[in-house]
Design a protein around this motif. Structure first.
Motif, PDB file in Angstrom:
ATOM      1  N   THR A   1      54.266   6.205  57.942  1.00  0.00           N
ATOM      2  CA  THR A   1      55.516   6.481  57.227  1.00  0.00           C
ATOM      3  C   THR A   1      55.264   7.129  55.870  1.00  0.00           C
ATOM      4  O   THR A   1      56.051   7.960  55.435  1.00  0.00           O
TER       5      THR A   1
ATOM      6  N   THR B   1      59.757  11.104  61.097  1.00  0.00           N
ATOM      7  CA  THR B   1      60.560  10.248  60.233  1.00  0.00           C
ATOM      8  C   THR B   1      61.883   9.884  60.892  1.00  0.00           C
ATOM      9  O   THR B   1      62.342   8.739  60.794  1.00  0.00           O
TER      10      THR B   1
ATOM     11  N   PHE C   1      60.996   7.148  63.239  1.00  0.00           N
ATOM     12  CA  PHE C   1      60.791   5.871  62.533  1.00  0.00           C
ATOM     13  C   PHE C   1      62.132   5.227  62.216  1.00  0.00           C
ATOM     14  O   PHE C   1      62.339   4.031  62.420  1.00  0.00           O
TER      15      PHE C   1
END
Length: 139
Positions: free
Chosen positions: A99, A118, A121
């Motif tokens: 991350t 991202t 995530f």
């Protein structure tokens, strides 16, 4: 703890900018940790990677010393912690970064791979929270 969060975010952004502008390297923690521990021969020079990784808990200690301890909560089961760590490690290798590398450094460079990573995530985190709430695991 908005003050601690703000200070931490500023420190992360500053460290990422110093790494990129000063060394031409991305400040992705999983890559730096792999380099510092000898799991990877690529990336930043070993002394830089080691200093960065050692500086992470030292920076947290400095902030805790200045502003007081940060409240944290971890699962009580060692097995859960180990399994979570292994899954995160597998995910960082599968996703070619973590991350911090994708979310902080890649997003700031508008890297298409980091934008997708991202978004993944975030979607996984939102889905996990929704599932935990639906199952009654709200704290």
């Amino acid at each position: 703890m908005p003050v601690q969060g703000l200070i931490g975010g500023l420190m992360i952004g500053t460290a990422a900018a110093i790494m990129l502008l000063g060394l031409g390297r991305i400040a992705g923690v999983s890559g730096l940790a792999a380099r510092a521990t000898g799991l990877s021969g690529d990336g930043a020079p070993w002394p830089v990677a080691s200093a960065f990784v050692i500086g992470l808990p030292l920076g947290a200690a400095v902030i805790a010393g200045l502003l007081g301890p940060v409240e944290t909560r971890f699962p009580t089961s060692l097995g859960t912690i180990v399994l979570g760590g292994l899954l995160v490690g597998f995910g960082t290798r599968l996703g070619s970064g973590c991350t911090s590398g994708h979310g902080v450094c890649g997003m700031s460079r508008l890297s298409p791979r980091s934008l997708i990573a991202t978004a993944s995530f975030m979607a996984a985190g939102i889905a996990t929270v929704a599932a935990m709430n639906a199952l009654g695991f709200v704290q």
